[in-house]
Design an enzyme around this catalytic site. Structure first.
Site, short mmCIF file in Angstrom:
data_model
loop_
_atom_site.label_atom_id
_atom_site.label_comp_id
_atom_site.label_asym_id
_atom_site.label_seq_id
_atom_site.Cartn_x
_atom_site.Cartn_y
_atom_site.Cartn_z
CG LEU A 150 2.55 6.43 1.40
CD1 LEU A 150 2.92 5.73 2.70
CD2 LEU A 150 3.78 7.01 0.72
CD GLU A 152 -0.88 -2.25 0.33
OE1 GLU A 152 -0.51 -3.40 0.06
OE2 GLU A 152 -1.83 -1.97 1.08
CE LYS A 201 -5.88 8.58 1.25
NZ LYS A 201 -4.71 7.83 1.46
CB CYS A 257 -6.68 2.83 0.21
SG CYS A 257 -5.27 3.04 1.28
CE LYS A 318 -0.65 -1.88 -5.33
NZ LYS A 318 -0.49 -0.43 -5.47
NE ARG A 325 -4.44 -4.77 4.46
CZ ARG A 325 -3.83 -3.70 4.98
NH1 ARG A 325 -4.37 -3.05 5.97
NH2 ARG A 325 -2.69 -3.29 4.46
C1 UDX Z 1 -4.35 3.52 -3.25
C2 UDX Z 1 -3.96 4.94 -3.72
O1 UDX Z 1 -3.36 4.88 -5.02
C3 UDX Z 1 -3.05 5.60 -2.73
O2 UDX Z 1 -2.77 6.93 -3.13
C4 UDX Z 1 -3.73 5.61 -1.38
O3 UDX Z 1 -2.96 6.23 -0.41
C5 UDX Z 1 -4.08 4.18 -0.95
O4 UDX Z 1 -4.91 3.58 -1.97
P1 UDX Z 1 -3.23 1.09 -3.29
O5 UDX Z 1 -4.36 0.60 -2.42
O6 UDX Z 1 -1.86 0.64 -2.96
O7 UDX Z 1 -3.18 2.69 -3.28
O8 UDX Z 1 -3.60 0.62 -4.76
P2 UDX Z 1 -3.61 1.26 -6.23
O9 UDX Z 1 -2.36 0.97 -6.94
O10 UDX Z 1 -4.07 2.66 -6.21
O11 UDX Z 1 -4.75 0.32 -6.89
C6 UDX Z 1 -6.07 0.27 -6.32
C7 UDX Z 1 -6.89 -0.82 -6.98
O12 UDX Z 1 -7.22 -0.46 -8.32
C8 UDX Z 1 -6.18 -2.17 -7.08
O13 UDX Z 1 -7.12 -3.19 -6.78
C9 UDX Z 1 -5.71 -2.24 -8.52
O14 UDX Z 1 -5.55 -3.55 -9.01
C10 UDX Z 1 -6.84 -1.50 -9.21
N1 UDX Z 1 -6.44 -0.90 -10.50
C11 UDX Z 1 -5.67 0.21 -10.53
C12 UDX Z 1 -6.89 -1.46 -11.69
O15 UDX Z 1 -7.62 -2.49 -11.70
N2 UDX Z 1 -6.56 -0.86 -12.88
C13 UDX Z 1 -5.82 0.29 -12.92
O16 UDX Z 1 -5.60 0.80 -14.04
C14 UDX Z 1 -5.34 0.82 -11.71
#
Ligand code: UDX
Length: 431
Positions: A150, A152, A201, A257, A318, A325
């Protein structure tokens, strides 16, 4: 099927509400008295689009029941999903004490056909170790792994439109029983052994973190060679073999994560006798990304941040979440303040007591000579730039660390614009 979900954190709440929406009877157990109180009022302790409605629906149909006792919640169920915290412990290794305590607590009350399913991200080998542990305790049931994927802000959609459901168990028949609960989802079902499920994972998250760190490095290089990373990565992503996702440069990765999982993967590789040099470098390069942004911000105000008024748009890690966190935005705000800047931040959802928070984006920018866009909230792309320019000092700079705004529109409003990886650093500092 009768299902228990242990832990009403982010993962457990989505899992319990999603399974109830699929028609299953779900008993949701939560140990924290404060949290269970909130849930009993049909409220949620976290913000996630669409989740509250789904949770309420489950409660009102009687498909979700709430329990403060894990043993009571699990007794007589077919599947017990463990959605428990696995914080980073010593050396980045996931700390499994909570999971182990709960397993020990539950096992005496479980029927022989119940399957314990690990939903939390745990080091490779955990399900097998727990399987051995419960055998020793005399319980004949199975321990399976069913990692969550998942993200967020998009978790409800991720649950219902998952590309894959991964289930690992020693016996394929047990894995298929777990997969049965997701029967009506359009996802591809992957049945494998427990350790492979756990590695899937980590490998997914670490690959995405690596890919993003690569995109950030291309952006940094673009600043040195005078190229525009937005054009570069858009064209790179058009290659079918590469695809467009996770190529948006910015302040590095954050959240609950990626930082934890990458550190855990480095630690578990080391323990297994493999030096994952690539990932060690990813951690170091990602860390540098924020320092790079803070230093550029400092240069933009003439080399000394002390007493300088800086606006910060975004505190959440994000857009689409109130989660701070490991937030790169918050870390940047703290670092700027640490170097003496007077930082005033705004975020549509997230709150922090570490920085002065303004009620709206214009108030955060008011009187500032530098505005840093640190979280990619769509709201910021529609703020009236003329108002921003009016509120900021003459000659002020917008440092768009997410490449969210239209550079031309910012310049037309009378402000100067700096993005990430958008050509050479040619903006003179505010004097
Ligand atoms: C992530 C995984 O996508 C998910 O599958 C897992 O279960 C938990 O970790 P999440 O932590 O909600 O989910 O964030 P995600 O949308 O994946 O973004 C992770 C980080 O990368 C964020 O800090 C986001 O800002 C950054 N990011 C992502 C970028 O800077 N650029 C991008 O193009 C994509």
């Amino acid at each position: 099927m009768d299902i228990a979900v242990i832990g009403a954190g982010y993962v457990g709440l989505v899992q319990a509400s999603g399974l109830a929406d699929l028609g299953h009877q779900v008993r949701l157990a939560e140990a924290s008295p404060d949290r269970i109180e909130i849930l009993r009022r049909a409220e949620l302790p976290i913000f996630e689009p669409g989740l509250h409605e789904m949770f309420e629906r489950g409660l009102s149909r009687g498909l979700i029941t709430l329990h403060s006792d894990n043993v009571e919640a699990s007794a007589g169920t077919d599947l017990v999903f463990l959605a428990l915290p696995t914080p980073a412990g010593d050396g980045g290794k996931a700390d499994l004490r909570i999971v182990e305590q709960v397993v020990d607590e539950l096992v005496p009350g479980l029927g022989p056909d119940t399957i314990l399913v690990l939903k939390s991200t745990v080091p490779v080998g955990t399900a097998l170790r727990l399987q051995a542990r419960v055998r020793e305790a005399g319980w004949p049931g199975a321990v399976a792994s069913n990692p969550e994927f998942l993200s967020e802000g998009n978790a409800v959609d991720d649950f219902f439109r998952a590309e894959r459901v991964v289930v690992g168990a020693v016996s394929p028949a047990d894995a298929r029983r777990v997969a049965e609960v997701y029967r009506t989802l359009p996802a591809r079902i992957v049945i494998t052994d427990p350790s492979s499920a756990e590695l899937i994972k980590y490998a997914s998250n670490c690959y995405l973190a690596t890919r993003l760190t690569f995109a950030n490095s291309i952006a940094n290089l673009a600043e040195h060679v005078g190229a525009d990373v937005v054009d570069v990565l858009e064209a790179v992503g058009l290659d079918r073999r590469i695809g467009p996702h996770f190529l948006k440069p910015g302040p590095g990765y954050g959240g609950s994560c990626f930082p934890k999982d990458v550190a855990a993967m480095v630690a578990l590789s080391e323990e297994a006798g493999y030096d994952f040099a690539l990932l060690r470098t990813v951690v170091a390069v990602d860390e540098l990304q924020r320092t790079r942004i803070v230093e550029r911000a400092q240069r933009l105000v003439g080399g000394d941040l002390r007493g300088r008024r800086v606006g910060l748009w975004g505190v959440a890690f994000k857009a689409g979440t109130d989660d701070i966190r490991e937030s790169p935005a918050l870390k940047i705000g703290q670092a700027l303040a640490g170097r003496g800047a007077v930082v005033v931040a705004h975020d549509p959802r997230a709150r922090t007591t570490d920085l002065t928070m303004a009620a709206d984006p214009i108030a955060a920018a008011a009187g500032a000579e530098l505005l840093v866009v640190a979280t990619e909230w769509a709201d910021y792309a529609t703020v009236d730039l003329a108002e921003v320019a009016k509120a900021m000092l003459d000659g002020a700079v917008v440092y768009d660390a997410r490449n969210l705004l239209d550079p031309e529109a910012v310049r037309q409003a009378g402000l100067r614009y700096v993005g990430v990886g958008r050509g050479r650093e040619d903006v003179p500092p505010v004097t």
